[in-house]
Design a protein around this motif. Structure first.
Motif, PDB file in Angstrom:
ATOM      1  N   LEU A  45       6.856  75.982 -30.204  1.00 52.34           N
ATOM      2  CA  LEU A  45       7.353  74.899 -29.371  1.00 52.34           C
ATOM      3  C   LEU A  45       7.524  73.668 -30.258  1.00 52.34           C
ATOM      4  O   LEU A  45       6.545  73.022 -30.630  1.00 52.34           O
ATOM      5  CB  LEU A  45       6.385  74.623 -28.219  1.00 52.34           C
ATOM      6  N   ALA A  77       5.661  74.617 -20.856  1.00 46.92           N
ATOM      7  CA  ALA A  77       6.217  75.857 -21.412  1.00 46.92           C
ATOM      8  C   ALA A  77       5.105  76.747 -21.951  1.00 46.92           C
ATOM      9  O   ALA A  77       5.146  77.975 -21.806  1.00 46.92           O
ATOM     10  CB  ALA A  77       7.231  75.530 -22.508  1.00 46.92           C
ATOM     11  N   TRP A  80       3.548  78.602 -19.136  1.00 44.36           N
ATOM     12  CA  TRP A  80       4.403  79.704 -18.691  1.00 44.36           C
ATOM     13  C   TRP A  80       4.254  80.925 -19.598  1.00 44.36           C
ATOM     14  O   TRP A  80       4.158  82.063 -19.119  1.00 44.36           O
ATOM     15  CB  TRP A  80       5.855  79.232 -18.660  1.00 44.36           C
TER      16      TRP A  80
END
Length: 219
Positions: A45, A77, A80
């Motif tokens: 990320l 994110a 998730w």
């Protein structure tokens, strides 16, 4: 030349982990992040890449609020990925984490998910950082790769959380080998604690602010 990192046990199995690359601009965070993500088959990320997507007209100069918002997106994110791929390693890059409040927020975030947080602080002498900046300009790198205001407008605060300090003036293969060894050793420590009866609840998708607990909660 044989790749020395092939002798290093790659972090794997069902142990989820959040790896944070910290340090001042031009200390080599992104290089190490990409190498680690490749070796660990991890999710990378990159806050700078997210920032370019969300604020394309900023040309690398955005407010603290915008930077905090981008980090929030990255953390959501991460949640998730932990939900959908048990055992996943997430590598977080693109922010120096030289504000104590940022590091504390990350620690709360990881603790709330029941996931280990591993901080690797990249360091190098100032003259090396200056040379890297000059080389970047010679390559005409995109402006989004330059340090943003959250990286250079404030005096850095020492990271007092447990961390591994990585001297990025070492050869790239050596930097990667040392980082992998640190993660491997920490993974073994965490696994030993779990084997003794500790239990982590599976993560649930966060709906509140990770940087400002209690803000933005859904009703």
């Amino acid at each position: 030349m044989k790749d020395p990192t092939k002798k290093t046990l790659v972090v794997q199995g069902e142990q989820q982990m959040i790896v944070v690359l910290a340090g001042l601009p031009l200390t080599g965070k992104s290089t190490i992040a990409r190498q680690l993500a490749g070796k660990l088959d991890a999710v990378l990320l990159d806050k700078l890449a997210l920032r370019e997507c969300l604020f394309p007209a900023s040309h690398g100069r955005v407010s603290r609020e915008q930077n905090d918002y981008v980090l929030e997106i990255a953390l959501h994110a991460a949640v998730w990925h932990f939900e959908t791929a048990p055992g996943r390693v997430v590598v977080l890059d693109g922010r120096p984490f030289t504000r104590a409040s940022d590091v504390r927020a990350l620690r709360r975030f990881a603790s709330g998910l029941g996931q280990p947080l591993q901080i690797i602080e990249c360091v190098c002498p100032e003259d090396v950082a200056t040379e890297r900046l000059m080389a970047r300009h010679r390559r005409q790198t995109s402006p989004t790769a330059d340090p943003g205001p959250d990286q250079c407008d404030e005096a850095p605060e020492a990271i007092t959380e447990p961390k591994f300090v990585l001297d990025t003036t070492l050869p790239p293969w050596r930097c990667l080998s040392l980082a992998l060894r640190f993660l491997e050793q920490n993974q073994a420590t965490v696994q030993a604690g779990q084997d003794q009866g500790s239990h982590c609840e599976p993560p649930t998708r966060a709906r509140t602010s990770h940087l400002n607990p209690g803000a933005g909660a859904t009703k």
